[in-house]
Design a protein around this motif. Structure first.
Motif, PDB file in Angstrom:
ATOM      1  N   ALA A  52       0.833  -1.209   0.000  1.00 32.26           N
ATOM      2  CA  ALA A  52       0.000   0.000   0.000  1.00 32.26           C
ATOM      3  C   ALA A  52       0.864   1.253   0.000  1.00 32.26           C
ATOM      4  CB  ALA A  52      -0.930  -0.012   1.213  1.00 32.26           C
ATOM      5  N   VAL A  53       1.982   1.218   0.721  1.00 32.67           N
ATOM      6  CA  VAL A  53       2.903   2.360   0.717  1.00 32.67           C
ATOM      7  C   VAL A  53       3.574   2.489  -0.641  1.00 32.67           C
ATOM      8  CG1 VAL A  53       5.000   3.321   1.752  1.00 32.67           C
ATOM      9  CG2 VAL A  53       3.293   2.205   3.204  1.00 32.67           C
ATOM     10  N   GLU A  54       4.008   1.374  -1.209  1.00 33.05           N
ATOM     11  CA  GLU A  54       4.674   1.405  -2.513  1.00 33.05           C
ATOM     12  C   GLU A  54       3.753   1.944  -3.603  1.00 33.05           C
ATOM     13  OE1 GLU A  54       6.076  -2.527  -3.283  1.00 33.05           O
ATOM     14  OE2 GLU A  54       7.299  -2.623  -1.458  1.00 33.05           O
ATOM     15  N   ALA A  55       2.446   1.732  -3.444  1.00 33.66           N
ATOM     16  CA  ALA A  55       1.497   2.169  -4.469  1.00 33.66           C
ATOM     17  C   ALA A  55       1.482   3.690  -4.624  1.00 33.66           C
ATOM     18  CB  ALA A  55       0.095   1.655  -4.133  1.00 33.66           C
ATOM     19  N   GLY A  56       1.990   4.407  -3.622  1.00 28.21           N
ATOM     20  CA  GLY A  56       2.030   5.870  -3.710  1.00 28.21           C
ATOM     21  C   GLY A  56       3.125   6.385  -4.615  1.00 28.21           C
ATOM     22  N   GLY A  57       3.993   5.509  -5.118  1.00 23.41           N
ATOM     23  CA  GLY A  57       5.034   5.903  -6.049  1.00 23.41           C
ATOM     24  C   GLY A  57       6.239   6.520  -5.357  1.00 23.41           C
ATOM     25  N   GLY A  58       7.224   6.874  -6.157  1.00 18.35           N
ATOM     26  CA  GLY A  58       8.415   7.534  -5.652  1.00 18.35           C
ATOM     27  C   GLY A  58       9.394   6.617  -4.944  1.00 18.35           C
ATOM     28  N   LEU A  59       9.228   5.287  -5.078  1.00 16.59           N
ATOM     29  CA  LEU A  59      10.081   4.327  -4.386  1.00 16.59           C
ATOM     30  C   LEU A  59      10.712   3.361  -5.383  1.00 16.59           C
ATOM     31  CD1 LEU A  59       7.685   3.378  -1.421  1.00 16.59           C
ATOM     32  CD2 LEU A  59       9.315   5.281  -1.541  1.00 16.59           C
ATOM     33  N   ALA A  60      11.833   2.773  -4.965  1.00 16.81           N
ATOM     34  CA  ALA A  60      12.471   1.703  -5.726  1.00 16.81           C
ATOM     35  C   ALA A  60      12.522   0.484  -4.815  1.00 16.81           C
ATOM     36  CB  ALA A  60      13.871   2.118  -6.171  1.00 16.81           C
ATOM     37  N   PRO A  61      11.470  -0.336  -4.778  1.00 21.53           N
ATOM     38  CA  PRO A  61      11.356  -1.409  -3.779  1.00 21.53           C
ATOM     39  C   PRO A  61      12.333  -2.569  -4.024  1.00 21.53           C
ATOM     40  CG  PRO A  61       9.210  -0.816  -4.714  1.00 21.53           C
ATOM     41  CD  PRO A  61      10.252  -0.220  -5.598  1.00 21.53           C
ATOM     42  N   HIS A  62      12.874  -3.085  -2.911  1.00 15.81           N
ATOM     43  CA  HIS A  62      13.669  -4.315  -2.905  1.00 15.81           C
ATOM     44  C   HIS A  62      13.018  -5.261  -1.886  1.00 15.81           C
ATOM     45  CE1 HIS A  62      16.434  -1.286  -4.423  1.00 15.81           C
ATOM     46  NE2 HIS A  62      17.225  -2.234  -4.867  1.00 15.81           N
ATOM     47  N   VAL A  63      12.896  -6.533  -2.244  1.00 12.07           N
ATOM     48  CA  VAL A  63      12.255  -7.527  -1.383  1.00 12.07           C
ATOM     49  C   VAL A  63      13.258  -8.616  -1.035  1.00 12.07           C
ATOM     50  CG1 VAL A  63      10.434  -9.271  -1.231  1.00 12.07           C
ATOM     51  CG2 VAL A  63       9.951  -7.060  -2.283  1.00 12.07           C
ATOM     52  N   VAL A  64      13.301  -9.002   0.250  1.00 14.89           N
ATOM     53  CA  VAL A  64      14.193 -10.084   0.687  1.00 14.89           C
ATOM     54  C   VAL A  64      13.365 -11.146   1.404  1.00 14.89           C
ATOM     55  CG1 VAL A  64      16.159  -8.520   0.916  1.00 14.89           C
ATOM     56  CG2 VAL A  64      14.727  -8.987   2.910  1.00 14.89           C
ATOM     57  N   HIS A  65      13.959 -12.354   1.536  1.00 16.21           N
ATOM     58  CA  HIS A  65      13.238 -13.505   2.097  1.00 16.21           C
ATOM     59  C   HIS A  65      14.032 -14.090   3.269  1.00 16.21           C
ATOM     60  CE1 HIS A  65      11.631 -13.047  -1.985  1.00 16.21           C
ATOM     61  NE2 HIS A  65      10.521 -13.597  -1.520  1.00 16.21           N
ATOM     62  N   PRO A  66      13.771 -13.652   4.487  1.00 14.56           N
ATOM     63  CA  PRO A  66      14.538 -14.109   5.660  1.00 14.56           C
ATOM     64  C   PRO A  66      14.358 -15.572   6.012  1.00 14.56           C
ATOM     65  CG  PRO A  66      13.401 -12.051   6.120  1.00 14.56           C
ATOM     66  CD  PRO A  66      12.856 -12.569   4.840  1.00 14.56           C
ATOM     67  N   LEU A  67      13.291 -16.206   5.545  1.00 13.52           N
ATOM     68  CA  LEU A  67      13.066 -17.602   5.911  1.00 13.52           C
ATOM     69  C   LEU A  67      14.192 -18.511   5.433  1.00 13.52           C
ATOM     70  CD1 LEU A  67       9.225 -18.111   5.420  1.00 13.52           C
ATOM     71  CD2 LEU A  67      10.535 -18.610   7.483  1.00 13.52           C
ATOM     72  N   ALA A  68      14.951 -18.061   4.442  1.00 16.92           N
ATOM     73  CA  ALA A  68      16.049 -18.874   3.940  1.00 16.92           C
ATOM     74  C   ALA A  68      17.325 -18.713   4.753  1.00 16.92           C
ATOM     75  CB  ALA A  68      16.332 -18.502   2.482  1.00 16.92           C
ATOM     76  N   CYS A  69      17.319 -17.802   5.745  1.00 20.13           N
ATOM     77  CA  CYS A  69      18.522 -17.463   6.509  1.00 20.13           C
ATOM     78  C   CYS A  69      18.502 -18.136   7.879  1.00 20.13           C
ATOM     79  CB  CYS A  69      18.623 -15.948   6.672  1.00 20.13           C
ATOM     80  SG  CYS A  69      20.073 -15.375   7.559  1.00 20.13           S
ATOM     81  N   SER A  70      19.655 -18.583   8.337  1.00 22.37           N
ATOM     82  CA  SER A  70      19.754 -19.188   9.668  1.00 22.37           C
ATOM     83  C   SER A  70      19.649 -18.124  10.747  1.00 22.37           C
ATOM     84  CB  SER A  70      21.081 -19.921   9.819  1.00 22.37           C
ATOM     85  OG  SER A  70      21.295 -20.289  11.172  1.00 22.37           O
TER      86      SER A  70
END
Length: 524
Positions: free
Chosen positions: A209-227
Motif C-alpha cells: 500500500a505504501v509502494e502504491a504511492g510511487g516515488g520508491l524503488a522497492p527491494h524484497v528479501v526472504h529471511p526464511l532462507a537465513c539461519s
C-alpha cells in the motif's frame, strides 16, 4: 565533524557535550593536563567502550580495538552473561568483558591521573508541567519536528535507502521522505522482508500500500532462507560480544540487500515503539489518582483486556505505586533467574541486584521517560549500528532525535493512547501521508513463527554439540531447564509453530549464542 568537536571542546571544555546535537561518539586527548575526555550521543546511536587500569586508559568503538593490547585480559563478565541468559538487561555500563566498560547513552567520561569518572550529561525527563494541547495541535507539532529530524538526516552525499516493513514507524519514515523530496525527487530505495506462509509475521499488504504511492524503488528479501544463529557471523560483522538477535534472519538479509544496492545511509523506524507506544500502563493509574474517572470509565470499556483488568490490574495497582514508600516499592517481586545455574544466581545475588537496579515506574510519564533511556532499549542498537558500519552503511533513525523526544515527553498522555488505541499521535500526524490501511491498522507483526520455524531447522547439530559439551555454559546456565526447552521445541508439531510464542526458542538461542561466543574468543 572532528574539527567541530575540537573547537567545541576548546571553547567550553567538558560542557561542550551539552551543546552538541546529533549522533556521535568521540574522544579528546588534552595534552595540557594529560587527560582524556569522551562522550556518547544521547540515544546511543554511536558506540563507545573504554577501560582504565593504573596509568593506562583505552577508548574505542568496539572491544576489539581495546583487546589488541595484551594488557587487557579477556575475562567474561558474569553479570552480563546472566543478563543474556535471562533475557533481561539492567546495567547499561557493562560489556561481556569484565575489564571493558560501555559508556551508556547520554554519558561522558574524563580520565586523568589514573582515575576515571563518568556522568550523565542528559537523561530524558518529564517536565514539571505537561503542555495542555489538543490532539490536532500535538499532531501538527509532531509532524513538523519529525520532518525536521528526517530532513537533517537526509542532508548527506551518501546514497539513501530506507527500511519498509509496513508498520506505522517505517511507513511514516518512507512516506515522509517521499513528501520532503516531492514528486520530482529521486526514487527512494526501500527494503522489505516478506514471509510467505507466515501470516503473523508478513506485513506485505501494508508495504504494498505504501509502494502504491510511487516515488520508491522497492527491494524484497526472504529471511526464511537465513539461519537465525548469528554468532558464527559475528567476526565478519565486526561484533566482539555475543551476537544474540532473534530477528537476525530479517536484519541480516535486509542489510546485505542494502549494501548490495550501494546504500550508504540506511534510515529505519527504530525507536518509534519507545517514543510513541505508551499504552495504558501507568496512564490508567494516573486517571484514577487525579480523579479523571469519566475518562477512566471510557477507556476501561475500550480496553482489550476487559474492564476488570483495566480498573484493578492497571488503574488501582499503578495508582497505589505512586503513594507507596520507596522501601515498600523495592519489595516488589524480583525477576525469576530460572535460566541461570543456581550457583551463579547466588554468587551474583542476581534477583536482589536486578530488583535494586530496576527503576520505580509510577506514572505514565515516568514510564515513558525511562523507556527512552533503559539499557534494554539500546541493547539492540549496540549490535545493529556496528553491524551496519561493518557493511559500509550508516544506520540512522529520525525517532532518536533530541527535539522530537523532548516534544513527546512534554505532551499529555491523552494524545498517545485513547479509546483503546495506541500510537494515536503518529496516526493523526501522518494523516494524508500514510495509506489509510496502514494508518488505521491495529495489528502488529510478530517474528515468533520465524524463529520457531528456523531454529531447529538450522541449529540441531549446534544445539546437540552444546548440550553434549557445554563447557563454561554448565557453570552459567540451568542445563536441565535448557534441555527441557529443547525437548519442548522438538516435540511441537510443525503446524503449531506459527501459533505459539518463541520463549523456548529464545532461551535456546541465547544459550547457543553464548556457547559459540566462548568458543570464538577462546576463553574457558
Amino acid at each position: 565533524a572532528a574539527a567541530l568537536v575540537l573547537h567545541a571542546y576548546l571553547a567550553w571544555g567538558t560542557a561542550c557535550v551539552e551543546r552538541i546535537d546529533g549522533d556521535f561518539a568521540f574522544a579528546v586527548w588534552d595534552a595540557r593536563d594529560r587527560s582524556l575526555f569522551a562522550a556518547r550521543d544521547r540515544f546511543g546511536l554511536r558506540p563507545l567502550v573504554y577501560a582504565a587500569r593504573g596509568a593506562s586508559a583505552w577508548v574505542g568503538s568496539q572491544p576489539r580495538a581495546l583487546l589488541q593490547d595484551p594488557a587487557l585480559p579477556r575475562r567474561p563478565d558474569e553479570w552480563r552473561v546472566a543478563e543474556l541468559l535471562t533475557g533481561r538487561v539492567f546495567d547499561g555500563g557493562r560489556t561481556f568483558f569484565e575489564d571493558i566498560h560501555r559508556l551508556p547513552p547520554g554519558n561522558a567520561l574524563r580520565w586523568a591521573g589514573g582515575s576515571v569518572r563518568t556522568w550523565p550529561y542528559w537523561r530524558p525527563s518529564v517536565p514539571r508541567r505537561v503542555a495542555a494541547r489538543s490532539l490536532g495541535e500535538a499532531a501538527e507539532a509532531f509532524r513538523e519536528a519529525f520532518d525536521r529530524s528526517l530532513a537533517r538526516r537526509l542532508n548527506t552525499p551518501d546514497a539513501v535507502g530506507a527500511a519498509l516493513s509496513g508498520g506505522l514507524d517505517s511507513s511514516s519514515v518512507v512516506t515522509t521522505v517521499r513528501h520532503l523530496r516531492g514528486p520530482a525527487g529521486k526514487p527512494l530505495p526501500t527494503f522489505t522482508a516478506v514471509y510467505p506462509g507466515l501470516s503473523l509475521a508478513d506485513e506485505r499488504p501494508f508495504s504494498l500500500a505504501v509502494e502504491a504511492g510511487g516515488g520508491l524503488a522497492p527491494h524484497v528479501v526472504h529471511p526464511l532462507a537465513c539461519s537465525p544463529i548469528a554468532e558464527h557471523d559475528a567476526d565478519a560483522f565486526g561484533i566482539d560480544e555475543p551476537l544474540y538477535a532473534p530477528t537476525w534472519a530479517m536484519e541480516k538479509t535486509v542489510l546485505l540487500a542494502a549494501r548490495d544496492a550501494g546504500i550508504g545511509l540506511y534510515i529505519a523506524g527504530h525507536g518509534g515503539d519507545h517514543l510513541l507506544a505508551t499504552g495504558p500502563e501507568g496512564y490508567f493509574g494516573d486517571l484514577l489518582r487525579t480523579g479523571r474517572w469519566g475518562r477512566l470509565a471510557r477507556e476501561a470499556r475500550a480496553h482489550h483486556g476487559g474492564v476488570r483488568e483495566a480498573l484493578w490490574t492497571l488503574a488501582a495497582r499503578d495508582a497505589a505505586r505512586t503513594v507507596l514508600p520507596a522501601a515498600l516499592r523495592r519489595l516488589r517481586r524480583p525477576p525469576v533467574p530460572g535460566a541461570l545455574a543456581p550457583a551463579l544466581a547466588r554468587r551474583l545475588s542476581f534477583a536482589e541486584r536486578a530488583r535494586a537496579l530496576a527503576p520505580p515506574l509510577t506514572t505514565a510519564e515516568s514510564r515513558h521517560a525511562e523507556r527512552l533511556y533503559h539499557p534494554s532499549t539500546h541493547d539492540g542498537l549496540d549490535q545493529i549500528v556496528p553491524i551496519s558500519a561493518a557493511l559500509g552503511i550508516t544506520f540512522v533513525s529520525p525517532f532518536w532525535d533530541l527535539a522530537l523526544a523532548e516534544l513527546c515527553l512534554s505532551l499529555p498522555r491523552d494524545v498517545f493512547y485513547r479509546d483503546g488505541i495506541d500510537r494515536v499521535l503518529i496516526r493523526e500526524a501522518m494523516a494524508g501521508r500514510l495509506p489509510e490501511s496502514v494508518r488505521r491498522r491495529r495489528s502488529k507483526a510478530t517474528f515468533d513463527p520465524l524463529l520457531n520455524r528456523t531454529l531447529l531447522r538450522d541449529g540441531r547439530k549446534v544445539i546437540a554439540a552444546m548440550l553434549d559439551a557445554p563447557g563454561l555454559l554448565a557453570e552459567w546456565s540451568n542445563l536441565d531447564g535448557l534441555r527441557t526447552a529443547v525437548r519442548t521445541l522438538d516435540s511441537r508439531p510443525a503446524d503449531t509453530l506459527d501459533h505459539v510464542g518463541s520463549g523456548d526458542a529464545q532461551r535456546v538461542l541465547r544459550a547457543v549464542t553464548l556457547w559459540l561466543w566462548v568458543r570464538r574468543i577462546g576463553i574457558g
